[in-house]
Design a protein around this motif. Structure first.
Motif, PDB file in Angstrom:
ATOM      1  N   ASP A 204       0.838  -1.192   0.000  1.00 12.44           N
ATOM      2  CA  ASP A 204       0.000   0.000   0.000  1.00 12.44           C
ATOM      3  C   ASP A 204       0.879   1.250   0.000  1.00 12.44           C
ATOM      4  O   ASP A 204       2.114   1.156  -0.098  1.00 12.44           O
TER       5      ASP A 204
ATOM      6  N   TRP B 102      -5.737  -3.058 -15.036  1.00 11.68           N
ATOM      7  CA  TRP B 102      -6.184  -3.563 -13.741  1.00 11.68           C
ATOM      8  C   TRP B 102      -5.365  -4.787 -13.361  1.00 11.68           C
ATOM      9  O   TRP B 102      -4.894  -5.523 -14.231  1.00 11.68           O
TER      10      TRP B 102
ATOM     11  N   VAL C 169      -7.337  -3.800  -8.377  1.00 10.98           N
ATOM     12  CA  VAL C 169      -6.694  -2.505  -8.186  1.00 10.98           C
ATOM     13  C   VAL C 169      -6.352  -1.929  -9.556  1.00 10.98           C
ATOM     14  O   VAL C 169      -5.972  -2.658 -10.467  1.00 10.98           O
TER      15      VAL C 169
ATOM     16  N   TYR D 281      -2.801   3.770  -2.324  1.00 14.92           N
ATOM     17  CA  TYR D 281      -3.990   3.654  -1.489  1.00 14.92           C
ATOM     18  C   TYR D 281      -3.627   2.958  -0.189  1.00 14.92           C
ATOM     19  O   TYR D 281      -2.686   2.171  -0.124  1.00 14.92           O
TER      20      TYR D 281
ATOM     21  N   ILE E 283      -8.051  -0.592  -0.079  1.00 20.19           N
ATOM     22  CA  ILE E 283      -7.932  -1.608  -1.131  1.00 20.19           C
ATOM     23  C   ILE E 283      -8.798  -2.814  -0.806  1.00 20.19           C
ATOM     24  O   ILE E 283      -9.549  -3.311  -1.643  1.00 20.19           O
TER      25      ILE E 283
ATOM     26  N   ALA F 290     -12.559  -2.576  -1.485  1.00 16.07           N
ATOM     27  CA  ALA F 290     -13.008  -2.364  -2.868  1.00 16.07           C
ATOM     28  C   ALA F 290     -14.161  -3.319  -3.187  1.00 16.07           C
ATOM     29  O   ALA F 290     -14.265  -4.404  -2.595  1.00 16.07           O
TER      30      ALA F 290
ATOM     31  N   GLN G 114     -13.907   1.627 -11.027  1.00 16.16           N
ATOM     32  CA  GLN G 114     -13.378   2.954 -11.345  1.00 16.16           C
ATOM     33  C   GLN G 114     -14.009   4.010 -10.442  1.00 16.16           C
ATOM     34  O   GLN G 114     -13.326   4.898  -9.942  1.00 16.16           O
TER      35      GLN G 114
ATOM     36  N   TYR H 222     -15.125   3.538  -7.463  1.00 20.75           N
ATOM     37  CA  TYR H 222     -14.582   3.360  -6.112  1.00 20.75           C
ATOM     38  C   TYR H 222     -13.212   4.014  -5.967  1.00 20.75           C
ATOM     39  O   TYR H 222     -12.905   4.619  -4.944  1.00 20.75           O
ATOM     40  N   TYR H 223     -12.388   3.860  -6.985  1.00 22.39           N
ATOM     41  CA  TYR H 223     -11.013   4.352  -6.903  1.00 22.39           C
ATOM     42  C   TYR H 223     -10.848   5.801  -7.373  1.00 22.39           C
ATOM     43  O   TYR H 223      -9.734   6.254  -7.586  1.00 22.39           O
TER      44      TYR H 223
ATOM     45  N   VAL I 163     -11.065   8.139  -2.620  1.00 20.81           N
ATOM     46  CA  VAL I 163      -9.813   8.031  -1.882  1.00 20.81           C
ATOM     47  C   VAL I 163      -9.762   9.081  -0.783  1.00 20.81           C
ATOM     48  O   VAL I 163      -9.335   8.819   0.335  1.00 20.81           O
TER      49      VAL I 163
END
Length: 128
Positions: free
Chosen positions: A17, A40, A55, A71, A76, A79, A97, A99-100, A105
């Motif tokens: 991380d 990904w 991720v 992250y 992570i 997710a 996408q 989520y990230y 974040v």
């Protein structure tokens, strides 16, 4: 940024991380069929690596034999769960996408339980 020339070499790599804490190991790499670029990865997490978490690779960095993500580990692992057994569907990719994104974040606590602040929301120093 990861090197697109040897993405297959990432399979089995350690994943850390943002703080350098181990998250798991790379299980699979997913390539965008339109661009041909790896976008990904699924990461084996949990006890005995029985779970896989997706991720994004856009912000990932290769540091030696390690894939470093920007992250927190908890973020992570939280997710959305997507079946890593086959093709990454458009709907699943859109969910991941979302989520990230930067906003997600900023909302997520870091590895120490602190919430990150959005730089646009911080008070500005108005002294001259």
């Amino acid at each position: 940024m990861i090197s697109q020339s040897n993405v297959a070499g990432l399979i089995g790599a350690r994943v850390d991380d943002a703080d350098g804490e181990k998250v798991g190991t790379v299980a699979q790499i997913f390539v965008d069929p339109a661009s041909g670029l790896a976008n990904w990865a699924s990461v084996k997490t949990g006890l005995f690596g029985m779970s896989e978490t997706f991720v994004p690779l856009a912000e990932a960095a290769e540091i030696g034999d390690t894939l470093r993500l920007p992250y927190a580990k908890a973020f992570i692992k939280d997710a959305p769960r997507v079946d890593a057994g086959g093709e990454l569907t458009h709907d699943a990719e859109a969910e991941l996408q979302g989520y990230y994104t930067r906003d997600a974040v900023a909302q997520a606590p870091d590895a120490h339980g602190r919430h990150r602040a959005d730089p646009d929301e911080l008070p500005r120093d108005t002294r001259a």
